[in-house]
Scaffold this motif. Structure first.
Motif, PDB file in Angstrom:
ATOM      1  N   VAL A  19     -12.885   2.475  11.503  1.00 34.14           N
ATOM      2  CA  VAL A  19     -11.769   3.293  11.988  1.00 34.14           C
ATOM      3  C   VAL A  19     -11.131   3.981  10.787  1.00 34.14           C
ATOM      4  N   VAL A  20     -11.148   5.313  10.791  1.00 36.15           N
ATOM      5  CA  VAL A  20     -10.543   6.080   9.702  1.00 36.15           C
ATOM      6  C   VAL A  20      -9.514   7.023  10.335  1.00 36.15           C
ATOM      7  N   PRO A  21      -8.247   6.601  10.329  1.00 34.42           N
ATOM      8  CA  PRO A  21      -7.216   7.402  10.998  1.00 34.42           C
ATOM      9  C   PRO A  21      -7.054   8.780  10.362  1.00 34.42           C
ATOM     10  N   LYS A  22      -6.708   9.742  11.204  1.00 34.81           N
ATOM     11  CA  LYS A  22      -6.526  11.104  10.689  1.00 34.81           C
ATOM     12  C   LYS A  22      -5.268  11.235   9.853  1.00 34.81           C
ATOM     13  N   ALA A  23      -4.359  10.262   9.999  1.00 34.94           N
ATOM     14  CA  ALA A  23      -3.126  10.301   9.200  1.00 34.94           C
ATOM     15  C   ALA A  23      -3.354   9.847   7.759  1.00 34.94           C
ATOM     16  N   LEU A  24      -4.557   9.390   7.482  1.00 35.70           N
ATOM     17  CA  LEU A  24      -4.858   8.778   6.183  1.00 35.70           C
ATOM     18  C   LEU A  24      -5.274   9.848   5.176  1.00 35.70           C
ATOM     19  N   MET A  25      -4.564   9.911   4.052  1.00 35.75           N
ATOM     20  CA  MET A  25      -4.859  10.941   3.066  1.00 35.75           C
ATOM     21  C   MET A  25      -5.251  10.328   1.723  1.00 35.75           C
ATOM     22  N   GLY A  26      -6.109  11.021   1.019  1.00 30.29           N
ATOM     23  CA  GLY A  26      -6.370  10.744  -0.378  1.00 30.29           C
ATOM     24  C   GLY A  26      -5.943  11.969  -1.158  1.00 30.29           C
ATOM     25  N   GLN A  27      -6.188  11.964  -2.453  1.00 32.10           N
ATOM     26  CA  GLN A  27      -5.803  13.147  -3.215  1.00 32.10           C
ATOM     27  C   GLN A  27      -6.776  13.421  -4.344  1.00 32.10           C
ATOM     28  N   THR A  28      -6.757  14.654  -4.804  1.00 30.41           N
ATOM     29  CA  THR A  28      -7.525  15.012  -5.996  1.00 30.41           C
ATOM     30  C   THR A  28      -6.702  14.635  -7.223  1.00 30.41           C
ATOM     31  N   ALA A  29      -7.355  14.689  -8.372  1.00 27.87           N
ATOM     32  CA  ALA A  29      -6.637  14.399  -9.620  1.00 27.87           C
ATOM     33  C   ALA A  29      -5.471  15.365  -9.795  1.00 27.87           C
ATOM     34  N   ALA A  30      -5.618  16.570  -9.240  1.00 31.14           N
ATOM     35  CA  ALA A  30      -4.552  17.575  -9.355  1.00 31.14           C
ATOM     36  C   ALA A  30      -3.466  17.391  -8.308  1.00 31.14           C
ATOM     37  N   GLY A  31      -3.613  16.377  -7.459  1.00 28.75           N
ATOM     38  CA  GLY A  31      -2.553  16.084  -6.494  1.00 28.75           C
ATOM     39  C   GLY A  31      -2.719  16.742  -5.129  1.00 28.75           C
TER      40      GLY A  31
ATOM     41  N   VAL B 221      -4.706   7.194  -3.284  1.00 32.75           N
ATOM     42  CA  VAL B 221      -6.077   6.940  -3.703  1.00 32.75           C
ATOM     43  C   VAL B 221      -6.769   8.261  -4.062  1.00 32.75           C
ATOM     44  N   LEU B 222      -7.604   8.227  -5.092  1.00 30.96           N
ATOM     45  CA  LEU B 222      -8.333   9.426  -5.512  1.00 30.96           C
ATOM     46  C   LEU B 222      -9.587   9.579  -4.672  1.00 30.96           C
ATOM     47  N   ILE B 223      -9.858  10.804  -4.261  1.00 24.52           N
ATOM     48  CA  ILE B 223     -11.080  11.063  -3.507  1.00 24.52           C
ATOM     49  C   ILE B 223     -12.219  11.421  -4.460  1.00 24.52           C
ATOM     50  N   ASN B 224     -13.425  11.387  -3.946  1.00 25.97           N
ATOM     51  CA  ASN B 224     -14.589  11.901  -4.659  1.00 25.97           C
ATOM     52  C   ASN B 224     -14.533  13.424  -4.533  1.00 25.97           C
TER      53      ASN B 224
ATOM     54  N   ALA C 216       0.838  -1.210   0.000  1.00 26.21           N
ATOM     55  CA  ALA C 216       0.000   0.000   0.000  1.00 26.21           C
ATOM     56  C   ALA C 216       0.866   1.252   0.000  1.00 26.21           C
ATOM     57  N   LYS C 217       1.923   1.226   0.808  1.00 28.26           N
ATOM     58  CA  LYS C 217       2.805   2.400   0.882  1.00 28.26           C
ATOM     59  C   LYS C 217       3.502   2.621  -0.464  1.00 28.26           C
ATOM     60  N   ARG C 218       3.980   1.516  -1.038  1.00 31.34           N
ATOM     61  CA  ARG C 218       4.724   1.599  -2.299  1.00 31.34           C
ATOM     62  C   ARG C 218       3.819   2.109  -3.428  1.00 31.34           C
ATOM     63  N   GLU C 219       2.607   1.601  -3.464  1.00 28.63           N
ATOM     64  CA  GLU C 219       1.700   1.908  -4.583  1.00 28.63           C
ATOM     65  C   GLU C 219       0.782   3.095  -4.288  1.00 28.63           C
ATOM     66  N   GLY C 220       0.844   3.610  -3.078  1.00 27.61           N
ATOM     67  CA  GLY C 220      -0.104   4.657  -2.712  1.00 27.61           C
ATOM     68  C   GLY C 220      -1.528   4.133  -2.667  1.00 27.61           C
ATOM     69  N   ALA C 221      -1.692   2.880  -2.291  1.00 28.05           N
ATOM     70  CA  ALA C 221      -3.027   2.254  -2.275  1.00 28.05           C
ATOM     71  C   ALA C 221      -3.667   2.388  -0.900  1.00 28.05           C
ATOM     72  N   LEU C 222      -4.976   2.301  -0.883  1.00 31.62           N
ATOM     73  CA  LEU C 222      -5.752   2.313   0.358  1.00 31.62           C
ATOM     74  C   LEU C 222      -6.192   0.885   0.662  1.00 31.62           C
ATOM     75  N   LEU C 223      -5.896   0.399   1.869  1.00 31.70           N
ATOM     76  CA  LEU C 223      -6.369  -0.921   2.294  1.00 31.70           C
ATOM     77  C   LEU C 223      -7.698  -0.756   3.026  1.00 31.70           C
ATOM     78  N   LEU C 224      -8.685  -1.533   2.623  1.00 28.37           N
ATOM     79  CA  LEU C 224      -9.959  -1.575   3.342  1.00 28.37           C
ATOM     80  C   LEU C 224      -9.987  -2.923   4.053  1.00 28.37           C
ATOM     81  N   PHE C 225      -9.721  -2.874   5.365  1.00 32.86           N
ATOM     82  CA  PHE C 225      -9.475  -4.095   6.134  1.00 32.86           C
ATOM     83  C   PHE C 225     -10.714  -4.481   6.931  1.00 32.86           C
ATOM     84  N   ASP C 226     -11.323  -5.581   6.543  1.00 32.01           N
ATOM     85  CA  ASP C 226     -12.557  -6.055   7.175  1.00 32.01           C
ATOM     86  C   ASP C 226     -12.189  -7.077   8.252  1.00 32.01           C
ATOM     87  N   ALA C 227     -12.337  -6.651   9.510  1.00 33.28           N
ATOM     88  CA  ALA C 227     -11.944  -7.488  10.658  1.00 33.28           C
ATOM     89  C   ALA C 227     -13.178  -7.993  11.410  1.00 33.28           C
TER      90      ALA C 227
END
Lengths: 401, 401
Positions: A251-263, B2-5, A194-205
């Motif tokens: 749980v959605v940590p505050k350290a978790l970021m996404g981005q717009t298409a513009a970065g 990850v891209l946001i909405n 996830a770190k390498r690819e900039g991916a978001l993990l959705l972990f179902d526990a």
């Protein structure tokens, strides 16, 4: 005329459980004397524990008096429940979170579906196979491209990071339907991916309460760095028998970021908070009081007693089938046993054989996706008596060969 | 990453209720002796009625025994509740619906937000102004074009069909925040508009229980043809004090069709059923049992008693303010009184005046949209004693002039 969301037309109809029900009913009609036992359901059967029952009665009484009546609560959940979760689900395992990183909801099915609201439609989503169908269907509804990550005997039905880029990855551990659990090394590999690819993990526990080995993580946040790449979904459904009572949390940590298409970087916690407060109005007060009761000393002990009951079934199923020569996965930190059908049989062939020869109903693995073909799911949620009787029938039939 | 909405970035932050809370707290801190009365909240204060309380206790007891325990229920809701709704909410008013047109949920906030999942992003959405902000925000999240339909004194704060095409229209009657009710002729005009334009009406009837005039429709389906053009949202929140208990329902008639861009007709009932069963797992059994109890003879009488309590407040507020020369809307079949601020005052000017001179808190109309400027919302959900005291302060202050 109003335009529909055409993505819905791409959904595949699932006839899995209706076909099972039809086959069972037809067999029963033709053989009224047959005592059919189901080890197929993914739903709990044991009652709510006394601590939960007492807490809910008390909460109902509070709602009956103006002085203690509760109207709208915080959409994100009451402090008493969020604090209990922080302490017992996380701090007790060395994970520090803030209260505003916990969002109480009516169920992980809702959460794992609704989380897509805050994510862009252009994300490529990775989904393991076989899988809980909600991950697939909700992303089809949103029009996202889906990449399948097959799991099978060669990887022990444990998903491994692919050698290609994806933006979002759904992981379920302990897994439904395969019952397999990702260990620390496997989870670390996913966090690294996830770190390498900039991916978001959705972990179902949702099934984490079935884990007994202290070395196995119960939260993705036990892996360093996961707060920057993972959302976690937990539920009271299987932990405390809340399938018909409805309470869960994300749980959605505050350290978790996404981005717009513009970065431009945007907090996913802020986006989920906005979604949760706009399209949801909180979990019933009575239910939150019931959920909080599982964190009291008596509640903890009672919940463990019920979990032990199911674990005993799982252990019996797995050990007996292994003795009979079946290749089995799961069943150890999970209510699900995933077994290979006898050589040359499809999942549905095996379903028919079990129904007709043993009068036992299970779930064909192919119903959870193509990689499930040739496999079969049995569950530990039945009574001891029925589970033991079903196993006896397995022994009588397969032991003779 | 990850891209946001990105539609979320177009949402406007609402500081309405936080600003009210801040102003109130600041005033109280500066004037510790002031006995501030709030007529601002849109939340009920009276307890759940005895029939509901008894039914929920009984349901909790059922959950405590294996023989009567309930796990997953039907996502669409239990038959006992859907049948009660069909009979008492609809058949009693001459409206025939089928059980599979009723979808039980956790709240109309969820339903009015989530309904967008089945609709195309290209639909143009009409929203009345002033308005409950969820309609706007959820459509901004989905990226839809929104057209505002202003209501004001000249149309009696009752939305009238526009002279342009829209695809989806949100209507709320009795209205939040204005308290106005659409009569049969006005609703017929909307059904005619929807038929002519091929538009879908999203009819929010959350406050219908406040209607006492038998001539006023409580359901859009009392208007011929509405089943082919309207979805209706109803809630137990204001009817039975369920704001913290969470139960509601949506009605999606099978006669209601949407279409693809290519013109293929698709059942909205089928789409909503798929959405509801994929992203939702049912309302708690205990809560559904509580909701069903309001349809018993004793439940009906008790609910009416509580509604009468609030209606008495509404009547007092409206008649007293009218006597004092205020122009008022609503307050008759609604818990909300919508009044015009004195000439030349903005909604916030009037808020400050009431807070500082009367120590009464209400809600500035401009917080519900631009057409609310110069207006103010008072609610009937307080206690009799506090409401009477607040009105006495109005009389003392405004009667002197």
């Amino acid at each position: 005329m109003v335009l529909i969301n055409e993505n819905f037309l791409q959904l595949q109809n699932s006839y899995l459980f209706s076909t099972i029900a039809q086959k069972r009913a037809a067999y029963q009609a033709a053989h009224p004397e047959a005592g059919i036992i189901s080890l197929g359901i993914g739903d709990v059967t044991q009652p709510l524990c006394p601590a939960v029952v007492a807490a809910m009665h008390e909460a109902v009484n509070e709602m009956a008096q103006a002085a203690t009546f509760r109207g709208y609560g915080p959409e994100q959940g009451y402090d008493f429940l969020r604090q209990a979760i922080l302490e017992h689900d996380y701090l007790a395992r060395g994970v520090t979170l803030d209260e505003d990183e916990i969002f109480i909801s009516d169920g992980s099915k809702s959460d794992t579906g609704n989380i897509g609201d805050i994510l862009g439609a252009a994300n490529v989503v990775a989904i393991t196979d076989p899988v809980y169908p909600v991950y697939v269907d909700t992303n089809v509804m949103a029009g996202r491209e889906i990449k399948i990550l097959p799991t099978n005997a060669s990887n022990g039905f444990c998903a491994v990071p692919p050698d290609f880029h994806t933006d979002v990855v759904y992981l379920c551990s302990p897994n439904n339907p395969t019952g397999t659990v990702l260990n620390r090394e496997q989870l670390t590999a996913w966090v690294d991916y996830a770190k390498r690819e900039g991916a978001l993990l959705l972990f179902d526990a949702a099934y984490k309460a079935f884990i007994t080995d202290p070395e196995l993580p119960q939260s993705i946040y036990e892996i360093p760095g996961a707060k920057e790449c993972a959302i976690e979904f937990c539920s009271f459904s299987k932990t405390a028998g809340f399938t018909g009572t409805r309470c869960a949390f994300a749980v959605v940590p505050k350290a978790l970021m996404g981005q717009t298409a513009a970065g431009e970087k945007v907090s996913l916690n802020a986006l989920w908070n906005r979604r949760h407060t706009t399209k949801f109005n909180g979990t019933p007060y009575i239910v939150q009081r019931g959920a909080a009761a599982i964190y009291t000393p008596e509640g903890k002990a009672q919940v463990q007693q019920t979990l032990a009951y199911y674990r005993e079934n799982a252990k019996l199923i797995k050990s007996a089938l292994t003795d009979l020569g079946f290749t089995c996965f799961g069943g150890e930190h999970s209510p699900y046993v995933w077994l290979e059908a006898p050589a040359g049989m499809t999942s549905w062939d095996f379903f028919d054989l079990l129904l007709e020869q043993l009068n036992v109903v299970g779930t064909p693995g192919s119903g959870f996706g193509p990689s499930g073909e040739g496999y079969f799911r049995l569950t530990a949620f039945g009574s001891h008596e029925q589970t033991a009787e079903a196993i006896e029938r397995f022994r009588n039939y397969f032991g003779k060969k």
